[in-house]
Write an enzyme that holds these catalytic residues in place. Structure first.
Site, PDB file in Angstrom:
ATOM      1  N   THR A  33      -5.034  -6.464   8.102  1.00 13.50           N
ATOM      2  CA  THR A  33      -4.935  -6.367   9.561  1.00 13.50           C
ATOM      3  C   THR A  33      -4.808  -7.738  10.220  1.00 13.50           C
ATOM      4  OG1 THR A  33      -6.197  -4.305   9.549  1.00 13.50           O
ATOM      5  CG2 THR A  33      -6.084  -5.492  11.634  1.00 13.50           C
TER       6      THR A  33
ATOM      7  N   GLY B 235     -11.056  -4.624   3.496  1.00  9.38           N
ATOM      8  CA  GLY B 235     -11.383  -4.741   4.909  1.00  9.38           C
ATOM      9  C   GLY B 235     -11.848  -6.128   5.310  1.00  9.38           C
TER      10      GLY B 235
ATOM     11  N   ASN C  84      -9.346  -8.673  -0.076  1.00 11.30           N
ATOM     12  CA  ASN C  84      -8.155  -8.050   0.507  1.00 11.30           C
ATOM     13  C   ASN C  84      -8.066  -8.307   2.012  1.00 11.30           C
ATOM     14  OD1 ASN C  84      -7.884  -6.968  -2.052  1.00 11.30           O
ATOM     15  ND2 ASN C  84      -7.601  -4.872  -1.354  1.00 11.30           N
ATOM     16  N   VAL C  85      -6.878  -8.734   2.455  1.00 10.43           N
ATOM     17  CA  VAL C  85      -6.644  -9.031   3.872  1.00 10.43           C
ATOM     18  C   VAL C  85      -5.351  -8.348   4.302  1.00 10.43           C
ATOM     19  CG1 VAL C  85      -6.257 -10.853   5.579  1.00 10.43           C
ATOM     20  CG2 VAL C  85      -7.783 -11.274   3.617  1.00 10.43           C
TER      21      VAL C  85
ATOM     22  N   SER D 204       0.821  -1.209   0.000  1.00 10.78           N
ATOM     23  CA  SER D 204       0.000   0.000   0.000  1.00 10.78           C
ATOM     24  C   SER D 204       0.854   1.257   0.000  1.00 10.78           C
ATOM     25  CB  SER D 204      -0.909   0.016   1.233  1.00 10.78           C
ATOM     26  OG  SER D 204      -0.144   0.261   2.403  1.00 10.78           O
TER      27      SER D 204
ATOM     28  N   HIS E 203     -11.910  -1.205   6.936  1.00 11.20           N
ATOM     29  CA  HIS E 203     -10.482  -1.440   7.124  1.00 11.20           C
ATOM     30  C   HIS E 203     -10.118  -1.464   8.612  1.00 11.20           C
ATOM     31  CE1 HIS E 203     -10.510   0.309   2.987  1.00 11.20           C
ATOM     32  NE2 HIS E 203      -9.566  -0.583   2.782  1.00 11.20           N
TER      33      HIS E 203
ATOM     34  N   ASP F  72      -1.291  -0.941  -3.797  1.00  9.25           N
ATOM     35  CA  ASP F  72      -2.640  -0.767  -3.263  1.00  9.25           C
ATOM     36  C   ASP F  72      -2.883   0.636  -2.696  1.00  9.25           C
ATOM     37  OD1 ASP F  72      -5.148  -2.027  -2.776  1.00  9.25           O
ATOM     38  OD2 ASP F  72      -4.667  -2.139  -0.647  1.00  9.25           O
ATOM     39  N   HIS F  73      -4.124   1.092  -2.821  1.00 11.21           N
ATOM     40  CA  HIS F  73      -4.578   2.368  -2.247  1.00 11.21           C
ATOM     41  C   HIS F  73      -3.644   3.522  -2.589  1.00 11.21           C
ATOM     42  CE1 HIS F  73      -8.222   1.387  -0.140  1.00 11.21           C
ATOM     43  NE2 HIS F  73      -7.666   0.306   0.374  1.00 11.21           N
TER      44      HIS F  73
END
Length: 291
Positions: free
Chosen positions: A242, A218, A239-240, A56, A189, A90-91
């Protein structure tokens, strides 16, 4: 093996899902440290599934704003693996970082203009898509508000105006030409407990409305059965992030509490990496439709 492209993995997952009664998605895991990348590769090998390693914009900032070193490390780990793996940025909000993806091994970028007004989001994303497609880079974008991003105030996943509207999604995909669409359907998220309840009716409506693959951000906070239902309803890329950090930090904390004299980081990084590997393998099996 050589890096595969994110587009190939997502297309294969969509075809697999459609041919297996709704079972089959592809997981994308966030890379922060070298141990994250190694754990994702090892977890993919353990589960016998492909995966996407994604870095990210916040992870790039953590590495001093320098993309090359962390991208090269992740790509090297992926190439050394026996599992089919791709590299995804990402992001990305920075146009400069978007352009830095070219030549660093990334086959895809999630360009995030979701903080902008709808009109500005469309204009910025269309420009990013034109740039990416000219270089063979697959572009994902976001429509709606998936709360919990680093540096943002909390945003309720059920607040008015947060969810992605199917009619707006059709217009957005047509105007921008994106290859995949991240949608807001109830996840958030940075959740550390797995209690998110998804709007499966909305996921189905979005899948019927737009032709491009849908992406669930999230997913760390989404229970296993909710993930299975989401994939069956139409989600493809899951998407994983955390959940890996939770496993990593938990293992480090347990080791340091048990041995307060440890100074060699390898002593706690080994169990931390193994904890993340197990987490990756578990998510891959769920996302792939295994019970």
């Amino acid at each position: 093996m050589p890096l595969v492209t994110t587009g190939e993995l997502v297309s294969a997952a969509a075809e697999q899902r459609d041919g297996r009664d709704g079972r089959g998605g592809v997981a994308a895991f966030n890379v922060i440290t070298l141990e994250h990348a190694e754990a994702i590769a090892a977890g993919a090998e353990r589960a016998g599934r492909p995966a996407i390693l994604q870095i990210s914009e916040n992870a790039v900032k953590f590495h001093g704003g320098r993309l090359t070193a962390v991208a090269a490390a992740a790509a090297a780990v992926a190439r050394a693996s026996d599992a089919p793996l791709s590299l995804h940025l990402d992001h990305v909000e920075s146009a400069e970082l978007l352009r830095a993806a070219d030549g660093e091994g990334f086959s895809s970028v999630m360009f995030d203009a979701s903080k902008l007004s709808y009109e500005a989001n469309v204009a910025a994303t269309a420009e990013a898509v034109a740039w990416g497609h000219a270089r063979g880079i697959w572009i994902e974008a976001e429509l709606g508000k998936v709360g919990g991003k680093d540096g943002e105030p909390p945003l309720g996943a059920h607040a008015p105006g947060v969810r992605t509207d199917p009619a707006e999604a059709v217009a957005y995909v047509g105007a921008t030409g994106v290859d995949a669409l991240a949608v807001a359907v109830g996840s958030s998220h940075a959740m550390t407990d797995r209690t998110a309840a998804l709007d499966h009716e909305l996921i189905g409506a979005l899948r019927r409305a737009v032709a491009v693959p849908l992406v669930l951000h999230g997913s760390s906070g989404v229970p296993d059965e909710e993930i299975r239902r989401a994939v069956a309803a139409g989600m493809v890329k899951i998407n994983v992030g955390t959940a890996l950090n939770t496993a990593f930090t938990g293992a480090v904390r347990a080791h340091l509490e048990a041995d307060t004299k440890t100074v060699d980081p390898r002593k706690y990084l080994v169990p931390a990496r193994e904890a993340m590997t197990g987490t990756v393998a578990a998510f891959l099996k769920v996302i792939g439709g295994e019970s």
